[in-house]
Design an enzyme around this catalytic site. Sequence first.
Site, PDB file in Angstrom:
ATOM      1  N   GLY A   8     -52.020 -18.607 -50.059  1.00  8.20           N
ATOM      2  CA  GLY A   8     -53.153 -17.907 -49.071  1.00  8.20           C
ATOM      3  C   GLY A   8     -54.176 -19.450 -48.587  1.00  8.20           C
ATOM      4  N   GLY A  11     -55.775 -19.693 -45.589  1.00  7.19           N
ATOM      5  CA  GLY A  11     -56.786 -18.695 -45.246  1.00  7.19           C
ATOM      6  C   GLY A  11     -58.335 -19.247 -45.652  1.00  7.19           C
ATOM      7  N   LEU A  57     -44.143 -16.490 -50.151  1.00  7.15           N
ATOM      8  CA  LEU A  57     -44.084 -15.113 -50.321  1.00  7.15           C
ATOM      9  C   LEU A  57     -42.761 -13.766 -50.529  1.00  7.15           C
ATOM     10  CD1 LEU A  57     -48.363 -14.139 -50.710  1.00  7.15           C
ATOM     11  CD2 LEU A  57     -46.628 -15.064 -52.534  1.00  7.15           C
ATOM     12  N   ALA A  80     -51.941 -13.042 -48.050  1.00 10.71           N
ATOM     13  CA  ALA A  80     -50.824 -11.684 -47.693  1.00 10.71           C
ATOM     14  C   ALA A  80     -50.915 -11.606 -45.929  1.00 10.71           C
ATOM     15  CB  ALA A  80     -52.199 -10.783 -48.162  1.00 10.71           C
ATOM     16  N   THR A 127     -57.720  -4.850 -53.567  1.00 10.79           N
ATOM     17  CA  THR A 127     -59.311  -5.109 -52.342  1.00 10.79           C
ATOM     18  C   THR A 127     -59.710  -3.867 -52.250  1.00 10.79           C
ATOM     19  OG1 THR A 127     -59.177  -4.518 -49.823  1.00 10.79           O
ATOM     20  CG2 THR A 127     -57.458  -4.755 -50.574  1.00 10.79           C
ATOM     21  N   GLU A 129     -60.316  -1.459 -49.616  1.00  7.03           N
ATOM     22  CA  GLU A 129     -59.428  -0.901 -48.794  1.00  7.03           C
ATOM     23  C   GLU A 129     -58.768  -0.080 -49.880  1.00  7.03           C
ATOM     24  OE1 GLU A 129     -57.876  -0.548 -45.290  1.00  7.03           O
ATOM     25  OE2 GLU A 129     -60.267  -0.771 -45.485  1.00  7.03           O
ATOM     26  N   TYR A 151     -51.576  -1.641 -45.314  1.00  6.76           N
ATOM     27  CA  TYR A 151     -51.862  -3.035 -46.121  1.00  6.76           C
ATOM     28  C   TYR A 151     -52.629  -2.389 -47.264  1.00  6.76           C
ATOM     29  CZ  TYR A 151     -55.496  -6.020 -47.381  1.00  6.76           C
ATOM     30  OH  TYR A 151     -56.695  -6.834 -48.068  1.00  6.76           O
ATOM     31  N   LYS A 155     -51.726  -2.694 -50.930  1.00  5.22           N
ATOM     32  CA  LYS A 155     -52.257  -4.156 -52.541  1.00  5.22           C
ATOM     33  C   LYS A 155     -52.654  -2.261 -52.891  1.00  5.22           C
ATOM     34  CE  LYS A 155     -54.402  -7.663 -50.495  1.00  5.22           C
ATOM     35  NZ  LYS A 155     -54.321  -8.981 -51.586  1.00  5.22           N
ATOM     36  N   ARG A 186     -64.150 -17.209 -41.181  1.00  6.74           N
ATOM     37  CA  ARG A 186     -63.026 -15.766 -41.314  1.00  6.74           C
ATOM     38  C   ARG A 186     -62.737 -15.972 -40.208  1.00  6.74           C
ATOM     39  NH1 ARG A 186     -61.551 -11.568 -43.457  1.00  6.74           N
ATOM     40  NH2 ARG A 186     -62.618  -9.455 -43.479  1.00  6.74           N
TER      41      ARG A 186
END
Length: 331
Positions: A8, A11, A57, A80, A127, A129, A151, A155, A186
């Site tokens: 990643g 990102g 991945l 991800a 996360t 989340e 998601y 995770k 971002r």
Amino acid sequence: MPRALITGVTGQDGQHLAEFLNAQGYEVYGLVKGQNNPRIGAIVDEMPWLNVVQGDLADLSSLVTAVDQAQPDEVYNLGAVSFVAYSFTHAELTGDISGLGVLRMLDAIRMVGGMRDNPIRFYQASTSEMFGEVREVPQTEMTPFHPRSPYGCAKVFGHYITMNYRESYGMYACSGILFNHEGPRRGIEFVTRKITNAVARIHLGLQDGLALGNLEAKRDWGYAGDYVKAMWLMLQQEAAEDFVIATGETHSIREFLDLAFAEVGIDDWEPYVTQDPRFLRPAEVDLLIGDATKAKERLGWEPEVSFPQLVSMMVANDLDLEKRKMEANLR
Ligand code: NAP
Ligand code: GDD
């Protein structure tokens, strides 16, 4: 010279972490997917010291090859499918990359690392989340999970398989349960950057308004540059453990709008913002607020950038970017 492999790396967090580790004296390897990924050029221009390795991945053999090439001391698995809204329409893909991808990377490390004397340390990007429909406020390392999106579900698998490989095979494998963190890098699809970019464009006369979804959701927003340091600290401990990383403050999308529009002298943003059902989610995470006491006590980690500083930094960056684009168009 210690060596690190980051998945990643193209990102937001991957770029911050690569810079941080390079400044710490690491030889940094970045895993990039796709046969002609357009983001490679940009990161190699910005980070000429970065060693790019190919890998996906979704593909175990490519990960084994990448780990073998990099021979890292530390692997940071940041790759991800990370956009929650997208995960509802691409649930299987999200499960494969954000969930099973973690298992594949752990297996690649076992295969390559098993042949070495010094074990490879592993960081998983878990996360907030995962807390979803939160069971307690604030959320800690002990708060039960209740994910609200494909998601979040993927995770949770990644989190538990990391814990399981630590317990089953004695791997130094840990997860950082990071709450939302933002900054100029971002992606534009996330609400903070969508807002700061729109504010800059409205101020410059390039855009009339902004369509958003749920304005009542509350998030614990920190600065990405502060958060990557916590990832590194987690891998420098004697034993692998999981940590919550958060600011301990929560703010609504409305509060973010207040501060962002105020940066360009607009006190009443209501005339500029419409609510569009296309941006509502099938299930929402209404409130996130983390308790990072464990990270403070054990890692000595604390966030440095405040919420108003974060918003101001992002608006300033978008104003600068949009002005530079306008100037380039005039040339
Ligand atoms: P991001 O900007 O969306 O970056 C995601 C990265 O994953 C990109 O570099 C992307 O590469 C890569 N990727 C996607 N599919 C891949 C695949 N099949 N194989 C290898 N790499 C793949 O995310 P971020 O904000 O930096 O977040 C980093 C990690 O932290 C993610 O795992 C995210 O879920 C997690 N996280 C983020 C936050 C946050 O608030 N930012 C909070 C908690 C956890 P391409 O450029 O090629 O697409
Ligand atoms: N993206 C987006 N776009 N979100 C909106 C919009 C909009 O137009 N309008 C309202 N929102 C609300 C979302 O419904 C959500 O409640 C909140 O803004 C934040 O959305 P995002 O910025 O997309 O982030 P996220 O909280 O769903 O997920 C991010 O943080 C997680 C950590 O909690 C991502 O970075 C995840 O990868 C990360 O795990």
